[in-house]
Scaffold this motif. Structure first.
Motif, PDB file in Angstrom:
ATOM      1  N   GLU A  68       0.836  -1.205   0.000  1.00  0.00           N
ATOM      2  CA  GLU A  68       0.000   0.000   0.000  1.00  0.00           C
ATOM      3  C   GLU A  68       0.869   1.251   0.000  1.00  0.00           C
ATOM      4  O   GLU A  68       1.926   1.285   0.632  1.00  0.00           O
ATOM      5  CB  GLU A  68      -0.877  -0.007   1.254  1.00  0.00           C
ATOM      6  CG  GLU A  68      -1.849   1.133   1.327  1.00  0.00           C
ATOM      7  CD  GLU A  68      -2.478   1.236   2.714  1.00  0.00           C
ATOM      8  OE1 GLU A  68      -2.181   0.383   3.567  1.00  0.00           O
ATOM      9  OE2 GLU A  68      -3.242   2.173   2.930  1.00  0.00           O
ATOM     10  N   THR A  70       0.985   4.700   1.286  1.00  0.00           N
ATOM     11  CA  THR A  70       0.279   5.559   2.245  1.00  0.00           C
ATOM     12  C   THR A  70       0.692   7.003   2.072  1.00  0.00           C
ATOM     13  O   THR A  70       1.858   7.314   1.818  1.00  0.00           O
ATOM     14  CB  THR A  70       0.584   5.162   3.693  1.00  0.00           C
ATOM     15  OG1 THR A  70       1.997   5.164   3.856  1.00  0.00           O
ATOM     16  CG2 THR A  70       0.047   3.798   4.028  1.00  0.00           C
ATOM     17  N   GLU A 234       7.657   8.602   6.677  1.00  0.00           N
ATOM     18  CA  GLU A 234       6.254   8.441   6.310  1.00  0.00           C
ATOM     19  C   GLU A 234       6.052   7.727   4.980  1.00  0.00           C
ATOM     20  O   GLU A 234       4.934   7.571   4.532  1.00  0.00           O
ATOM     21  CB  GLU A 234       5.552   9.806   6.266  1.00  0.00           C
ATOM     22  CG  GLU A 234       5.525  10.535   7.598  1.00  0.00           C
ATOM     23  CD  GLU A 234       4.646   9.845   8.635  1.00  0.00           C
ATOM     24  OE1 GLU A 234       3.799   9.030   8.249  1.00  0.00           O
ATOM     25  OE2 GLU A 234       4.839  10.114   9.832  1.00  0.00           O
ATOM     26  N   TYR A 235       7.123   7.332   4.347  1.00  0.00           N
ATOM     27  CA  TYR A 235       6.979   6.711   3.028  1.00  0.00           C
ATOM     28  C   TYR A 235       6.840   5.203   3.143  1.00  0.00           C
ATOM     29  O   TYR A 235       7.514   4.565   3.942  1.00  0.00           O
ATOM     30  CB  TYR A 235       8.186   7.041   2.154  1.00  0.00           C
ATOM     31  CG  TYR A 235       8.137   8.443   1.611  1.00  0.00           C
ATOM     32  CD1 TYR A 235       7.502   8.702   0.416  1.00  0.00           C
ATOM     33  CD2 TYR A 235       8.701   9.495   2.302  1.00  0.00           C
ATOM     34  CE1 TYR A 235       7.440   9.985  -0.088  1.00  0.00           C
ATOM     35  CE2 TYR A 235       8.645  10.785   1.813  1.00  0.00           C
ATOM     36  CZ  TYR A 235       8.014  11.023   0.613  1.00  0.00           C
ATOM     37  OH  TYR A 235       7.954  12.289   0.117  1.00  0.00           O
ATOM     38  N   SER A 236       5.960   4.640   2.338  1.00  0.00           N
ATOM     39  CA  SER A 236       5.812   3.193   2.357  1.00  0.00           C
ATOM     40  C   SER A 236       5.928   2.682   0.926  1.00  0.00           C
ATOM     41  O   SER A 236       6.009   3.459  -0.022  1.00  0.00           O
ATOM     42  CB  SER A 236       4.455   2.802   2.923  1.00  0.00           C
ATOM     43  OG  SER A 236       3.444   3.170   2.010  1.00  0.00           O
ATOM     44  N   PHE A 240       9.082   4.493  -0.873  1.00  0.00           N
ATOM     45  CA  PHE A 240      10.243   4.266  -0.021  1.00  0.00           C
ATOM     46  C   PHE A 240      11.308   3.538  -0.829  1.00  0.00           C
ATOM     47  O   PHE A 240      12.495   3.844  -0.738  1.00  0.00           O
ATOM     48  CB  PHE A 240       9.824   3.460   1.214  1.00  0.00           C
ATOM     49  CG  PHE A 240      10.973   2.837   1.928  1.00  0.00           C
ATOM     50  CD1 PHE A 240      11.915   3.637   2.554  1.00  0.00           C
ATOM     51  CD2 PHE A 240      11.123   1.466   1.984  1.00  0.00           C
ATOM     52  CE1 PHE A 240      12.986   3.067   3.204  1.00  0.00           C
ATOM     53  CE2 PHE A 240      12.189   0.894   2.630  1.00  0.00           C
ATOM     54  CZ  PHE A 240      13.124   1.696   3.237  1.00  0.00           C
TER      55      PHE A 240
END
Lengths: 328, 796
Positions: A68, A70, A234-236, A240
């Motif tokens: 996901e 986000t 905060e990166y997924s 990321f």
């Protein structure tokens, strides 16, 4: 017409080959790092996904692609989404000017083993590496998280500071080669690699390069003990992954620059040019991994002090000395 | 092509995508850098050299939940931390998986107590449960492999990836509801069909009088030395009726002081008396309302334990208080360290302190009702309403700004580090006010690891409590048991055979080494060096092998017993110890060289986090942290116990009180511990390992099988617990982190009346703002690493 389209085709082939190589190499650099670190730490490292864990990067990549994506509430969406791309793209673009072998003859045509031999190649590299800062600073800022923000600020300050010493350390190299073109710089080293005549510049460059690539002992923007994951907290998923990819492409770029500027580029006995070039990049990368496995991390102010009070003055002295020697 | 054929092809395509994606996901399970208590140590061990979780591609610990795939809930889920666990889980990106590790996380485990959620599955769905307390690293690997198999066999992610309806990925299990879909039986699983106590079949309570019927000799009585007697006389002269020295004591001079004169007496003792009692060792209270002889006691007693560095002696001051919610005066102006102690007494007993700068709850959440250590407060979680998802959503901790006040409208950045953060070494919340990266204010919010162990101590029999001791400081293992067993032995006058004493010392020192190795590893990690971790854990595994050989356990051997140790040393113990003693010095030197002279490490630690000796003494700092300020103070030398006086070793000290000094002290302590272990192994006396006076202890098995008296003692002491004579005793030991004290109060029953634990961390961490304000965030991390605290002994 024919020559034009042939030229275009060759350019496309070169671009594709370099891009593919860089991405694959980045993935396997991660694998290499995990295996090599494991060995330094009396462990095996990944060895279940494929033989010797060789499929590990593929597994990680598929996982990240299907995870996901986000976006935190309150984030600046556009910047948040773009920032990882900035990091990766600038890192990849730098390879446009890096020569990875001597000229090749094909159908009677001379094909330079560089995508674009710019006469301001070195400046192009610097310009792009400055742009890379934006990915980190903006990504950290846009996340709307305090840890990301602190990481972003650290990243911006660190990379701007070290760019100076990075640039200054290379002035003597340019003076010796008499050109900003990376191809010319490699040619200028035909007699002897510049590391022999410019050891100080080499040391300053490597230290600054490691700071630019944000690796231990300079990994402050993402110091996990202090800031969680720093600017990319905060990166997924694949965003990321892009930061990650950017970091490892950057590692190759720096390895390539060290090779081109100080180790004689593609030149070497017995093996072909690109092979030597890869070996040199690999050695630099391995040394960087080894350093990561050995050293603690500097503090923010110590990092700044090292850059401004030690490396920059040394680089300036080196320029003066080199200039004097050339004049005499 | 027919529609069916088309669909069949689609299905086949989706199936192959399923297989590919599942394959990738199972080899790329990145765990979150997340741990709650003891279990996390074993989880982390699973990443180190001997076990190497990296082989499965799962070593990429992510500090950010966004990037993690797997949440291993390792340890006790406290009611105060549960909202945080839930939030982290919700912050993870899909798909995500949860492994519940260890009995506490599975079902509450040993901690059926007011502050603990009885299983994480009440607030999160769980894929795999790993049993054990704590599970071994091998079990962690097994759990991971089971999760991999589950992913490959059960999940169908392709449809979600292509945004089609249907398909499954991640955790699918429903939440459990305590009492509905989950047993509330406090006896644990496997009791099906046997009615719970309190039902129509089984009467609700054991009558305590069974223990009352037993005879026991009175508590031990010590002869006070001249100094103590003289001090008692001086106090009597000066304060008259307000002070009343107790006629007898099991351990130290005990003085009852009337509340009105308390502060004068304490001020006198701290500043004027000879010797001066400079340190407030401990401050706690006892709710006397459930005493068997109720009229002989007040409603509450406040208990101050003081320590004199000059005379190496301790003193107990007891203050009777009356009323339902009594009030007394704060002594924070005498000892700044009283701040947290008084808040704790307020929190757990409801006694108020006038003049306290900041009297509010410290361990329990701010919206908690009641004071758990009162006798009227039911202690079990299974007696309270079940903790549900709604509770976890509702009971959010305060905002950081509540702790650090903004002054003068000046804009500062307030950063929450914790309660769950990579480098807080447990569940502790630092609220940091920042000016750039410089720390201008620091407050701490604790209690996220409050396991209610003092309340549990009031219901477990004297022997049953031993397993809880090791969990009070989960890295110091058996070294924790020592102050507890010594305190009870002092009270009941149990003599321990010499061999058992030396075994206890050897085990304690092995655990000191093991603890310091973990400290070394994490400290190096805190300043950014990743590799020393792996080397230190390699040697720690050697120690744990020895511990396992001797005791059968790893982290929590629970191996000391009242009157001795659980069993004699097994065959082959000496070879194992000798081998370790031979190998260890060179190994230590090898990887210490990576750190000690490293210029970056020195730059990061020298002159950072300084504390002066006076401050350290005032704040009750103990252990290596105190010795790093230059004071030669080690209980093993100054007030020897368990035969430490028979060992040759030095007490390392360092000057400066900074992070580097603390490093030097601990590393040297490892060398000294090794010396003690060497001597213990070389001169191990022969003889019994359990006292032959079986009144209070668990008799040796051979005796129990052959001799009816021993069998009776065994039966009584195992079932309802030995009747320890009425009285009280305080015993503190130099455990790896500092001075840990047990204050046990007996009312002549099978379990303690009050079980007070003085953890070294409580005082050592309270002083943190002194160390960290004015430094930077990175320094705070180095300071945390250098102070070496552990949460269960702060929050207990």
């Amino acid at each position: 017409m024919l020559t034009w389209s042939l030229g275009f085709l060759i350019l496309m082939v070169k671009l594709g080959a370099v891009l593919l190589f860089l991405l694959l190499a980045a993935a396997y650099l991660v694998w290499l790092e995990r295996k090599f670190l494991a060995r330094l730490q009396v462990r095996y490292g990944p060895n279940r996904a494929g033989k010797y864990g060789l499929l590990q990067p593929i597994a990680d990549m598929i996982k990240m692609l299907t995870k996901e994506d986000t976006i935190p509430e309150g984030a600046d969406r556009v910047i948040f989404l773009l920032a990882p791309a900035v990091v990766t793209v600038t890192a990849l673009l730098m390879f446009a000017v890096i020569p990875f072998g001597g000229d090749l003859s094909f159908l009677g045509k001379r094909i330079p083993m560089v995508i674009a031999d710019l006469n301001i190649g070195l400046l192009f590299v610097f310009a792009l590496s400055s742009l890379g800062v934006y990915g980190i600073a903006l990504g950290g800022w846009a996340s709307n998280s305090k840890y990301s923000l602190l990481g972003g600020i650290r990243g911006a300050a660190q990379m701007i500071s070290y760019e100076l010493s990075l640039g200054l350390s290379l002035v003597p190299v340019v003076m010796l080669a008499g050109s900003f073109s990376l191809v010319d710089i490699v040619r200028a080293q035909e007699a002897y690699p510049f590391i022999l005549v410019q050891p100080l510049a080499f040391v300053i460059f490597v230290i600054s390069a490691m700071a630019e690539s944000k690796r231990i002992p300079f990994d402050l923007p993402e110091a996990e003990n202090e800031l969680g994951a720093g600017y990319h907290t905060e990166y997924s998923g694949i965003r990321f992954g892009l930061f990650f990819l950017g970091e490892y492409v950057n590692m190759q770029v720096l390895g390539a620059l060290v090779a081109v500027l100080f180790l004689g580029g593609w030149s070497g006995p017995f093996l072909s040019g690109p092979a030597w070039f890869c070996i040199k990049i690999l050695v630099v990368a391995l040394v960087m991994i080894w350093i990561r496995g050995t050293l603690p991390r500097l503090r923010y102010d110590q990092l700044m002090a090292l850059g401004w009070k030690v490396l920059i003055p040394l680089a300036l002295v080196n320029i003066v000395v080199t200039g004097a020697v050339i004049l005499i | 092509m027919g529609t069916n054929q088309q669909e069949g092809m689609n299905e086949r395509f989706l199936d192959s995508v399923d297989v590919l994606v599942n394959w990738a996901r199972k080899y790329s399970l990145w765990p979150m850098f997340f741990g709650l208590s003891c279990c996390f140590v074993e989880e982390a061990t699973a990443l180190t050299s001997r076990y190497d979780l990296a082989r499965f591609g799962a070593e990429v610990l992510r500090a950010s939940p966004r990037q993690a795939d797997l949440l291993i809930v390792s340890g006790t889920v406290f009611k105060k931390i549960a909202p945080v666990v839930l939030r982290l889980y919700e912050q993870m990106a899909e798909p995500k998986w949860v492994i519940s590790m260890g009995s506490c996380s599975n079902c509450g485990g040993m901690y059926d107590v007011y502050s603990v959620v009885q299983g994480v599955d009440q607030i999160l769905p769980v894929d795999v449960y790993i049993p054990g307390c704590p599970p071994r690293p091998e079990a962690v690997m097994q759990g991971l492999v089971m999760l991999q198999e589950k992913i490959a066999a059960e999940e169908r992610p392709a449809r979600s990836i292509f945004h089609l309806p249907g398909g499954t990925q991640g955790t699918q299990r429903p939440l459990r509801v305590d009492g509905l879909t989950k047993s509330r039986d406090p006896r644990g699983p496997g009791m099906g069909g046997i009615p719970i106590r309190g039902s129509s079949v089984v009467p609700p309570k054991f009558p305590d009088s069974r223990t009352d019927l037993m005879w026991t000799s009175p508590a031990r009585r010590v002869e006070l030395n001249d100094g103590d007697r003289a001090l008692a006389d001086v106090l009597k002269d000066r304060f008259g009726d307000a002070v009343e020295p107790a006629p007898q004591s099991s351990d130290m001079l005990t003085v009852q002081v009337r509340e009105e004169r308390l502060k004068d007496v304490l001020r006198f003792l701290k500043t004027e008396a000879a010797p001066r009692y400079q340190r407030l060792d401990d401050l706690t209270a006892v709710d006397e309302s459930a005493r068997r002889e109720r009229d002989r006691y007040p409603d509450f007693s406040l208990v101050y334990h003081l320590l004199s560095f000059e005379a190496a002696s301790k003193l107990r001051i007891k203050v009777p208080l009356h009323g339902e919610a009594p009030t007394t005066r704060s002594v924070t102006d005498l000892w700044p360290s009283a701040n947290w102690y008084e808040r704790e007494v307020f929190d757990l007993f409801g006694i108020r302190f006038e003049g306290h700068p900041n009297l509010r709850r410290i361990l329990l959440p701010h919206d908690w009702e009641g004071h758990p250590l009162r006798k009227s407060y039911a202690g079990r979680a299974t007696e309270m309403t079940p903790y549900t998802l709604e509770d976890a959503r509702k009971c959010q901790p305060f905002d950081g700004g509540v702790y650090v006040k903004q002054d003068g409208g000046e804009h500062r950045l307030i950063l929450n580090m914790g309660p769950h953060h990579v480098s807080t070494h447990g569940l502790l919340r630092y609220v940091v006010a920042l000016e750039g990266e410089e720390i201008t204010g620091l407050e701490m919010d604790l209690g996220y690891h409050h396991r209610g162990v003092e309340k549990i101590g009031e219901r477990q029999s004297w022997h049953q409590f031993i397993p809880y001791c090791a969990r009070v400081d989960y890295l110091a293992g058996a070294a924790n048991d020592l102050p507890y067993v010594l305190a009870v032995e002092a009270l009941a006058d149990i003599r321990v055979p010499e061999r058992a004493q030396v075994i206890r010392v050897m085990l304690s020192e092995l655990f000191r080494l093991s603890n310091h190795l973990v400290w070394f590893a994490t400290y190096a990690h805190d300043v950014g060096a990743m590799t020393p971790n792996f080397y230190a854990f390699r040697e720690r595994e050697m120690i744990l092998d020895i511990v396992e050989l001797i005791t059968g356990g790893r982290l929590h051997p629970s191996w000391f017993r009242l009157g001795g140790v659980a069993a004699d040393l097994p065959d082959g113990w000496k070879e194992a110890v000798d081998q370790f003693v031979n190998i260890f010095p060179s190994r230590l030197q090898e990887y210490e060289r990576l750190i000690r002279e490293n210029p970056i490490f020195k730059a990061r630690t020298m002159g950072i986090g300084r504390i002066s000796l006076e401050n350290a003494m005032d704040w009750g700092v103990t252990g290596p942290n105190l010795r790093a300020c230059g004071l030669d103070w080690d209980l093993r030398k100054k007030m020897p116990y368990s035969g430490y006086e028979n060992f040759q070793f030095e007490v390392p000290i360092a000057e400066g009180g900074d992070c580097y000094a603390r490093y030097l002290v601990r590393v040297e302590e490892m060398r000294q511990s090794l010396k003690i272990i060497e001597q213990a192994a070389a001169n191990m006396p022969s003889g019994r390992t359990m006292t032959d006076d079986y009144r209070y202890v668990l008799p040796k098995r051979t005796d129990m099988l052959q001799d009816i008296e021993s069998l009776i003692h065994h039966f009584v002491n195992v079932t309802r617990g030995p009747k320890i004579p009425r009285g009280e005793a305080y015993m503190s030991c130099e455990i790896p982190r500092g001075e840990q004290g047990y204050y046990v109060v007996s009312d002549g029953l099978g379990a303690a009346y009050r079980m007070r634990i003085r953890g070294p961390g409580f005082a050592n961490v309270q002083v943190m703002p002194q160390l960290a304000v004015g430094e930077s965030i990175a320094d705070l991390i180095a300071i945390i690493g250098s102070v070496d605290y552990i949460l269960p002994d702060i929050d207990r």
